[in-house]
Design an enzyme around this catalytic site. Structure first.
Site, PDB file in Angstrom:
ATOM      1  N   GLY A  49      16.920  -4.535 -14.947  1.00 40.88           N
ATOM      2  CA  GLY A  49      17.165  -5.417 -13.816  1.00 40.88           C
ATOM      3  C   GLY A  49      15.907  -5.614 -12.991  1.00 40.88           C
ATOM      4  O   GLY A  49      14.829  -5.133 -13.326  1.00 40.88           O
ATOM      5  N   CYS A  50      16.059  -6.302 -11.903  1.00 38.90           N
ATOM      6  CA  CYS A  50      14.946  -6.643 -11.015  1.00 38.90           C
ATOM      7  C   CYS A  50      14.411  -5.398 -10.313  1.00 38.90           C
ATOM      8  O   CYS A  50      15.156  -4.673  -9.666  1.00 38.90           O
ATOM      9  CB  CYS A  50      15.433  -7.650  -9.982  1.00 38.90           C
ATOM     10  SG  CYS A  50      14.245  -7.990  -8.688  1.00 38.90           S
ATOM     11  N   PHE A  51      13.109  -5.156 -10.424  1.00 44.24           N
ATOM     12  CA  PHE A  51      12.564  -3.957  -9.789  1.00 44.24           C
ATOM     13  C   PHE A  51      12.580  -4.032  -8.272  1.00 44.24           C
ATOM     14  O   PHE A  51      12.643  -3.018  -7.600  1.00 44.24           O
ATOM     15  CB  PHE A  51      11.203  -3.547 -10.322  1.00 44.24           C
ATOM     16  CG  PHE A  51      10.093  -4.575 -10.313  1.00 44.24           C
ATOM     17  CD1 PHE A  51       9.911  -5.481  -9.297  1.00 44.24           C
ATOM     18  CD2 PHE A  51       9.205  -4.582 -11.364  1.00 44.24           C
ATOM     19  CE1 PHE A  51       8.869  -6.392  -9.308  1.00 44.24           C
ATOM     20  CE2 PHE A  51       8.145  -5.482 -11.397  1.00 44.24           C
ATOM     21  CZ  PHE A  51       7.979  -6.389 -10.362  1.00 44.24           C
ATOM     22  N   GLN A  54      16.040  -2.863  -7.278  1.00 47.80           N
ATOM     23  CA  GLN A  54      16.136  -1.420  -7.469  1.00 47.80           C
ATOM     24  C   GLN A  54      15.339  -0.677  -6.407  1.00 47.80           C
ATOM     25  O   GLN A  54      15.793   0.340  -5.867  1.00 47.80           O
ATOM     26  CB  GLN A  54      15.610  -1.029  -8.849  1.00 47.80           C
ATOM     27  CG  GLN A  54      16.473  -1.501  -9.996  1.00 47.80           C
ATOM     28  CD  GLN A  54      15.891  -1.038 -11.304  1.00 47.80           C
ATOM     29  OE1 GLN A  54      15.897   0.148 -11.594  1.00 47.80           O
ATOM     30  NE2 GLN A  54      15.361  -1.971 -12.089  1.00 47.80           N
TER      31      GLN A  54
END
Length: 125
Positions: A49-51, A54
Site C-alpha cells: 500500500g501507500c507508504f 502507512q
C-alpha cells in the site's frame, strides 16, 4: 541488539490465494504467538500500500518512536516515486518502524497493518 523484522509484499502474497472479499469484513484477530522481547528497541519493515498512509498510521501508535517511508526491492537507481509508480522497477512502498516491543509488539503492528493499511486480496495493495 535490535531485532529486525521484514515483511514485504512478496511474503504477503502467500495469503492472497486463500482470501476472499468477504474476509475483508472480518476483524483481524490478535496474534496467537507474539513472544515478548526484552530489547528496548526493535525495527520492523512493512510493505504494502501507500507508504505515506502507512507512515501516518504507524506514527500514532503508542510505543512507535519513528516511521520512515521508502522502498523495498528493486535497484537503488530506480527508487524514485515517479519511476516506482510505473510499476516496472520491482519496488514496493514500505515503512521502517522503530518501536519499543515492551509497549507495542511486532504482532500488534502486524494486526494494525492487516486491519487498516494492507488489503492482501487486492492487486498492489
Amino acid at each position: 541488539m535490535k531485532r529486525r523484522h521484514i515483511l514485504a509484499a512478496p511474503a504477503i502474497l502467500l495469503f492472497a490465494g486463500a482470501s476472499a472479499a468477504k474476509d475483508l469484513r472480518k476483524p483481524i484477530p490478535a496474534p496467537e504467538l507474539d513472544p515478548p522481547n526484552a530489547e528496548p528497541v526493535e525495527i520492523a519493515v512493512l510493505a504494502g500500500g501507500c507508504f505515506w498512509g502507512q507512515q501516518g498510521l504507524f506514527a500514532h501508535v503508542q510505543g512507535v518512536s519513528q516511521v520512515v517511508a521508502g522502498y523495498s526491492g528493486g535497484l537503488k537507481s530506480t527508487a524514485t516515486y515517479k519511476l516506482v509508480q510505473q510499476e516496472w522497477t520491482g519496488h514496493a512502498e514500505a515503512v521502517e518502524i522503530t518501536f519499543e516491543p515492551r509497549v507495542t509488539s511486532f504482532g500488534q503492528l502486524l494486526q494494525i497493518s492487516f486491519s487498516v493499511a494492507h488489503a492482501p486480496t487486492q492487486l498492489n495493495r
